[in-house]
Write a protein that holds these residues in place. Structure first.
Motif, PDB file in Angstrom:
ATOM      1  N   THR A 420       0.828  -1.201   0.000  1.00 31.79           N
ATOM      2  CA  THR A 420       0.000   0.000   0.000  1.00 31.79           C
ATOM      3  C   THR A 420       0.861   1.249   0.000  1.00 31.79           C
ATOM      4  OG1 THR A 420      -1.805   1.143   1.156  1.00 31.79           O
ATOM      5  CG2 THR A 420      -0.126   0.090   2.514  1.00 31.79           C
ATOM      6  N   CYS A 421       0.223   2.388  -0.296  1.00 30.28           N
ATOM      7  CA  CYS A 421       0.874   3.687  -0.236  1.00 30.28           C
ATOM      8  C   CYS A 421      -0.202   4.755  -0.167  1.00 30.28           C
ATOM      9  CB  CYS A 421       1.785   3.912  -1.446  1.00 30.28           C
ATOM     10  SG  CYS A 421       0.931   3.781  -3.037  1.00 30.28           S
ATOM     11  N   GLY A 422       0.191   5.977   0.206  1.00 30.54           N
ATOM     12  CA  GLY A 422      -0.763   7.071   0.277  1.00 30.54           C
ATOM     13  C   GLY A 422      -0.865   7.684   1.659  1.00 30.54           C
ATOM     14  N   ARG A 423      -2.067   8.139   1.987  1.00 32.10           N
ATOM     15  CA  ARG A 423      -2.296   8.852   3.244  1.00 32.10           C
ATOM     16  C   ARG A 423      -2.634   7.875   4.363  1.00 32.10           C
ATOM     17  NH1 ARG A 423      -6.638  13.502   2.857  1.00 32.10           N
ATOM     18  NH2 ARG A 423      -7.857  11.713   2.138  1.00 32.10           N
ATOM     19  N   GLY A 424      -1.855   7.954   5.449  1.00 33.12           N
ATOM     20  CA  GLY A 424      -2.071   7.015   6.535  1.00 33.12           C
ATOM     21  C   GLY A 424      -2.346   7.667   7.870  1.00 33.12           C
ATOM     22  N   ILE A 425      -2.731   8.945   7.863  1.00 31.26           N
ATOM     23  CA  ILE A 425      -2.928   9.654   9.121  1.00 31.26           C
ATOM     24  C   ILE A 425      -4.079   9.050   9.925  1.00 31.26           C
ATOM     25  CG2 ILE A 425      -4.463  11.350   8.042  1.00 31.26           C
ATOM     26  CD1 ILE A 425      -1.961  11.922  10.945  1.00 31.26           C
ATOM     27  N   TRP A 426      -5.057   8.417   9.262  1.00 32.37           N
ATOM     28  CA  TRP A 426      -6.163   7.761   9.969  1.00 32.37           C
ATOM     29  C   TRP A 426      -5.939   6.263  10.155  1.00 32.37           C
ATOM     30  CZ3 TRP A 426      -7.703  11.349   6.003  1.00 32.37           C
ATOM     31  CH2 TRP A 426      -8.177  12.566   6.510  1.00 32.37           C
ATOM     32  N   GLY A 427      -4.771   5.778   9.755  1.00 33.49           N
ATOM     33  CA  GLY A 427      -4.481   4.358   9.884  1.00 33.49           C
ATOM     34  C   GLY A 427      -4.859   3.537   8.681  1.00 33.49           C
ATOM     35  N   ALA A 428      -5.228   4.187   7.579  1.00 39.35           N
ATOM     36  CA  ALA A 428      -5.711   3.463   6.399  1.00 39.35           C
ATOM     37  C   ALA A 428      -4.644   2.633   5.705  1.00 39.35           C
ATOM     38  CB  ALA A 428      -6.332   4.442   5.397  1.00 39.35           C
ATOM     39  N   LEU A 429      -3.370   2.840   6.038  1.00 43.85           N
ATOM     40  CA  LEU A 429      -2.314   2.019   5.440  1.00 43.85           C
ATOM     41  C   LEU A 429      -2.313   0.609   6.014  1.00 43.85           C
ATOM     42  CD1 LEU A 429       0.631   4.595   5.405  1.00 43.85           C
ATOM     43  CD2 LEU A 429      -0.790   3.891   3.466  1.00 43.85           C
ATOM     44  N   GLY A 430      -2.852   0.442   7.215  1.00 43.47           N
ATOM     45  CA  GLY A 430      -2.950  -0.886   7.808  1.00 43.47           C
ATOM     46  C   GLY A 430      -1.633  -1.457   8.289  1.00 43.47           C
ATOM     47  N   ASN A 431      -0.621  -0.623   8.420  1.00 40.94           N
ATOM     48  CA  ASN A 431       0.709  -1.111   8.835  1.00 40.94           C
ATOM     49  C   ASN A 431       1.016  -0.801  10.289  1.00 40.94           C
ATOM     50  OD1 ASN A 431       0.934   1.653   8.515  1.00 40.94           O
ATOM     51  ND2 ASN A 431       2.992   1.564   7.651  1.00 40.94           N
ATOM     52  N   GLY A 432       0.007  -0.385  11.053  1.00 45.97           N
ATOM     53  CA  GLY A 432       0.216  -0.100  12.458  1.00 45.97           C
ATOM     54  C   GLY A 432       0.798   1.266  12.750  1.00 45.97           C
ATOM     55  N   LYS A 433       0.939   2.106  11.726  1.00 42.94           N
ATOM     56  CA  LYS A 433       1.520   3.429  11.910  1.00 42.94           C
ATOM     57  C   LYS A 433       0.551   4.505  11.424  1.00 42.94           C
ATOM     58  CE  LYS A 433       6.253   1.710  11.378  1.00 42.94           C
ATOM     59  NZ  LYS A 433       7.531   1.845  10.646  1.00 42.94           N
ATOM     60  N   TRP A 434       0.796   5.725  11.878  1.00 43.82           N
ATOM     61  CA  TRP A 434      -0.036   6.880  11.504  1.00 43.82           C
ATOM     62  C   TRP A 434       0.848   7.835  10.711  1.00 43.82           C
ATOM     63  CZ3 TRP A 434      -4.760   5.478  13.334  1.00 43.82           C
ATOM     64  CH2 TRP A 434      -4.788   4.612  14.411  1.00 43.82           C
ATOM     65  N   THR A 435       0.857   7.654   9.398  1.00 42.76           N
ATOM     66  CA  THR A 435       1.783   8.370   8.527  1.00 42.76           C
ATOM     67  C   THR A 435       1.023   9.333   7.628  1.00 42.76           C
ATOM     68  OG1 THR A 435       3.144   6.363   8.484  1.00 42.76           O
ATOM     69  CG2 THR A 435       3.662   8.087   6.874  1.00 42.76           C
ATOM     70  N   HIS A 436       1.510  10.578   7.547  1.00 37.98           N
ATOM     71  CA  HIS A 436       0.857  11.572   6.687  1.00 37.98           C
ATOM     72  C   HIS A 436       1.063  11.235   5.212  1.00 37.98           C
ATOM     73  CE1 HIS A 436      -0.427  14.700   9.591  1.00 37.98           C
ATOM     74  NE2 HIS A 436       0.539  14.213  10.326  1.00 37.98           N
ATOM     75  N   VAL A 437       2.318  11.023   4.835  1.00 36.29           N
ATOM     76  CA  VAL A 437       2.656  10.760   3.431  1.00 36.29           C
ATOM     77  C   VAL A 437       3.481   9.484   3.358  1.00 36.29           C
ATOM     78  CG1 VAL A 437       3.853  11.605   1.383  1.00 36.29           C
ATOM     79  CG2 VAL A 437       2.636  13.222   2.861  1.00 36.29           C
ATOM     80  N   GLN A 438       3.000   8.512   2.581  1.00 33.19           N
ATOM     81  CA  GLN A 438       3.731   7.265   2.360  1.00 33.19           C
ATOM     82  C   GLN A 438       3.908   7.106   0.855  1.00 33.19           C
ATOM     83  OE1 GLN A 438       5.072   5.031   4.658  1.00 33.19           O
ATOM     84  NE2 GLN A 438       5.991   4.149   2.818  1.00 33.19           N
ATOM     85  N   ASP A 439       5.047   7.582   0.338  1.00 30.99           N
ATOM     86  CA  ASP A 439       5.252   7.595  -1.113  1.00 30.99           C
ATOM     87  C   ASP A 439       6.078   6.423  -1.615  1.00 30.99           C
ATOM     88  OD1 ASP A 439       7.649   8.372  -0.068  1.00 30.99           O
ATOM     89  OD2 ASP A 439       7.792  10.272  -1.157  1.00 30.99           O
ATOM     90  N   ALA A 440       6.408   5.486  -0.730  1.00 29.79           N
ATOM     91  CA  ALA A 440       7.060   4.233  -1.140  1.00 29.79           C
ATOM     92  C   ALA A 440       6.165   3.079  -0.692  1.00 29.79           C
ATOM     93  CB  ALA A 440       8.442   4.113  -0.505  1.00 29.79           C
ATOM     94  N   LEU A 441       6.027   2.080  -1.541  1.00 31.26           N
ATOM     95  CA  LEU A 441       5.146   0.970  -1.203  1.00 31.26           C
ATOM     96  C   LEU A 441       5.605   0.279   0.067  1.00 31.26           C
ATOM     97  CD1 LEU A 441       4.149   1.511  -4.103  1.00 31.26           C
ATOM     98  CD2 LEU A 441       3.919  -0.957  -4.383  1.00 31.26           C
ATOM     99  N   ILE A 442       4.656   0.020   0.957  1.00 29.00           N
ATOM    100  CA  ILE A 442       4.949  -0.638   2.221  1.00 29.00           C
ATOM    101  C   ILE A 442       4.004  -1.821   2.377  1.00 29.00           C
ATOM    102  CG2 ILE A 442       3.385   0.858   3.543  1.00 29.00           C
ATOM    103  CD1 ILE A 442       5.479   0.735   5.828  1.00 29.00           C
ATOM    104  N   LYS A 443       4.510  -2.896   2.962  1.00 34.14           N
ATOM    105  CA  LYS A 443       3.731  -4.134   3.065  1.00 34.14           C
ATOM    106  C   LYS A 443       2.741  -4.063   4.224  1.00 34.14           C
ATOM    107  CE  LYS A 443       5.887  -8.015   2.378  1.00 34.14           C
ATOM    108  NZ  LYS A 443       6.740  -9.227   2.576  1.00 34.14           N
ATOM    109  N   VAL A 444       1.517  -4.559   3.978  1.00 31.41           N
ATOM    110  CA  VAL A 444       0.534  -4.736   5.040  1.00 31.41           C
ATOM    111  C   VAL A 444       0.769  -6.140   5.592  1.00 31.41           C
ATOM    112  CG1 VAL A 444      -1.908  -4.651   5.670  1.00 31.41           C
ATOM    113  CG2 VAL A 444      -1.064  -3.273   3.753  1.00 31.41           C
ATOM    114  N   LYS A 445       1.549  -6.238   6.651  1.00 26.10           N
ATOM    115  CA  LYS A 445       2.020  -7.528   7.131  1.00 26.10           C
ATOM    116  C   LYS A 445       0.886  -8.439   7.592  1.00 26.10           C
ATOM    117  CE  LYS A 445       6.612  -5.858   8.462  1.00 26.10           C
ATOM    118  NZ  LYS A 445       7.595  -5.704   9.553  1.00 26.10           N
ATOM    119  N   THR A 446      -0.159  -7.868   8.160  1.00 24.94           N
ATOM    120  CA  THR A 446      -1.271  -8.692   8.640  1.00 24.94           C
ATOM    121  C   THR A 446      -1.932  -9.455   7.509  1.00 24.94           C
ATOM    122  OG1 THR A 446      -1.664  -7.045  10.363  1.00 24.94           O
ATOM    123  CG2 THR A 446      -3.426  -8.636   9.958  1.00 24.94           C
ATOM    124  N   LEU A 447      -1.883  -8.927   6.293  1.00 30.28           N
ATOM    125  CA  LEU A 447      -2.545  -9.551   5.146  1.00 30.28           C
ATOM    126  C   LEU A 447      -1.558 -10.231   4.213  1.00 30.28           C
ATOM    127  CD1 LEU A 447      -5.004  -6.634   4.248  1.00 30.28           C
ATOM    128  CD2 LEU A 447      -5.381  -8.531   5.821  1.00 30.28           C
TER     129      LEU A 447
END
Length: 576
Positions: A420-447
């Motif tokens: 996933t990538c994008g806006r994670g301030i609400w937790g929508a990245l699903g990676n356990g972090k609250w990130t404003h800008v995620q411009d590199a793909l990061i793995k959703v480990k739970t899935l």
């Protein structure tokens, strides 16, 4: 048969431990506890009798030996299961397993729609004045119905009934009467998408209808003339709409739609992609149409909603499209992903550049660079919503240079991952972090890296994502786990060895759109509970029912459930 689910990592644990416990016919294990105690109120040490100590150790040793012997005799472990046997807290396993069947039985009674989240515009429950609906609630208008498609926004909702008619509701549709009403009928519609103020609907013959969301605009707008099956007879349409007609080849037709706030994408049977402005309020200005240099000032002459072929994708046969609020994704048959549009939050999976915050030329997302070493990566699904993007990837183990194939035990094994990538301030990245800008793909480990053992095939198989729906701030994923104990296809779910697909939710919860009953956001995928039914107050974990047979208007119909995440609102519906 005994099945387990676990991630590839040896340190991870199986989330669905209840099924493993039931199929192994083992009682719940009592966790070991270590007690530290002191004799005396002030905790001072006291002398210990050595005979008592030796006797205690002897009894403890005998008890431990008896426990291990009993455990070995009753466990029925197989070599593939033993590395994943250590699970945390099995005390609720039996209860959880029972709750799965409770929710299953409820879902089998009758098809329908469950909605929850923001209700300020009477979308979640038109009959309620509540501002929010905290947990999944039955939508009475659609009770006992199957729907071909469903889209829910903050201000209005739209659905296509089993016979292909469009139904709309909410204050965004009508300020006076916001209850569901049929609008565009007789077109045999199959799917739809919604933008800020318009609906695009696809019919079974490949026609694309564009109509305003508001009832007032449908009534006052220009209504096209329509023919009839009666010779020399024609009439006027009941609502205002426009037909969007891309330049198609002989035998080519539109097969899929996806829309953002101001734009929409159309996919054809030959793998071509067309884009169009789908809002009367704003013209797409972030490059999400995929046409270099196209702006309001440079648009060609003609209607504002003129269709544009995304010619930069001509060399690839596109098999899936997805649109976020202001960005677009396209997946080709070879597993390559192309992205274009707004990149303010890194939702294109590319480095954010403040001087150039968007891209109007489709650019390949570096999926294959995510894996180092002997891995062949191929994207299998794309999903987008709000300012977020999700990609599911199959990574196959291959041979490294000079590697002996006889020494590689997992050669050819496929690992299914979610990125996933994008806006994670609400937790929508699903990676356990609250990130404003995620411009590199990061793995959703739970899935990611999940497997289940199939004794019928005597092998491990990856658990992929069956479906993923991305809302403005929240996301839901439905796992493609086996829904029958022996992995055989079934059309009935009335047996105790059947269950549903696992569904997980995460992200923003400001309007209770996650269905947890609380307002707190979730940064990791989590389960939620199904709503209680009648006097039955037993909590049941929410699952998505696979394809099965049910009764609709006294007819037996094959159906399944799907999840839809919208703008601060969620829904589950039954579809044929």
């Amino acid at each position: 048969m005994w099945t387990y689910r676990g991630r590839q990592s040896a340190t991870s644990v199986v989330t669905n431990s209840s099924r493993r416990l039931a199929r192994g016919n083992r009682p719940p294990a009592t966790p070991w506890r270590r007690y530290y105690a002191s004799n005396g109120i002030n905790g001072s040490e006291q002398p210990v009798n050595s005979h008592w100590l030796r006797n205690s150790l002897g009894v403890a040793g005998a008890g431990t030996a008896a426990f291990l012997a009993y455990d070995y005799a009753t466990s029925n472990r197989t070599p593939a299961e033993s590395p994943l046997e250590k699970v945390a807290d099995l005390s609720q396993s039996v209860e959880d397993l029972g709750s799965q069947f409770v929710q299953q039985k409820r879902s089998l009674k009758s098809p329908g729609v469950f909605v929850w989240g923001n209700n300020a515009y009477r979308v979640a429950d038109p009959n309620s004045k509540e501002s929010v609906v905290k947990t999944p609630r039955n939508f009475t208008y659609f009770e006992g119905q199957v729907l071909r498609d469903l889209k829910i926004g903050e201000e209005s909702g739209a659905a296509i009934t089993a016979n292909g008619d469009l139904v709309q509701w909410g204050k965004g549709y009508s300020e006076q009467d916001f209850k569901p009403a049929k609008t565009l009928t007789g077109k045999n519609l199959t799917s739809l998408c919604t933008s800020t103020d318009r609906i695009l609907a696809l019919s079974s013959d490949g026609k694309v209808y564009s109509l305003p969301v508001a009832k007032e605009d449908q009534v006052s707008g220009r209504k096209p003339k329509e023919g009839s099956w009666v010779p020399f007879w024609s009439g006027t349409a009941g609502v205002s709409y426009r037909l969007l007609q891309p330049s198609l080849k002989l035998g080519e037709r539109v097969t899929a739609l996806s829309s953002g706030l101001d734009h929409a994408l159309l996919l054809t049977s030959s793998g071509r992609v067309f884009s169009v402005a789908s809002s009367t309020e704003n013209y797409p200005s972030f490059g999400q149409l995929g046409v270099p240099g196209l702006t309001w000032a440079t648009r060609p002459k003609g209607p504002v909603d003129t269709l544009h072929e995304v010619t930069e994708l001509k060399g690839s046969k596109i098999v899936q499209i997805a649109a976020g609020d202001y960005h677009s994704l396209a997946l080709d048959k070879d597993g390559n992903v192309f992205a274009f549009g707004d990149n303010s939050f890194g939702q294109l999976g590319m480095t954010f550049n403040p001087g150039s915050p968007f891209r109007d030329i489709p650019t390949q997302v570096p999926i294959k660079k995510l894996y180092r070493g002997p891995w062949l990566a191929k994207a299998t699904r794309v999903a987008a919503g709000g300012a977020n993007s999700f990609f599911t990837v199959d990574a196959q183990r291959t041979l490294a240079p000079r590697e002996d194939p006889t020494t590689v035990r997992d050669l050819g094994r496929i690992t299914a991952d979610t990125w996933t990538c994008g806006r994670g301030i609400w937790g929508a990245l699903g990676n356990g972090k609250w990130t404003h800008v995620q411009d590199a793909l990061i793995k959703v480990k739970t899935l990611s890296g999940l497997f289940e053992y199939d004794e019928r095939a005597n092998s491990l198989s990856p658990i992929r994502i069956r479906d993923i729906s991305v809302g403005t701030t929240h996301v839901s994923a439905v796992m493609d786990n086996k829904t029958h104990v022996d992995a055989a296809p079934t059309t009935s779910l009335d047996e105790t060895n059947d269950w549903g697909f696992d569904a997980l939710w995460w992200g923003g919860n400001e309007n209770h759109q996650l269905g947890t009953g609380r307002r707190s956001n979730l940064s990791k995928p989590s389960y939620i509970n199904a709503p209680p039914e009648g006097d039955d107050q037993q909590e049941a974990r929410l699952q998505i029912m696979p394809r099965h047979k049910g009764k609709v208007d006294r007819k037996t119909v094959s159906m399944e459930q799907r999840v839809e995440c919208g703008r601060h609102i969620s829904a589950i519906y039954s579809t044929p």
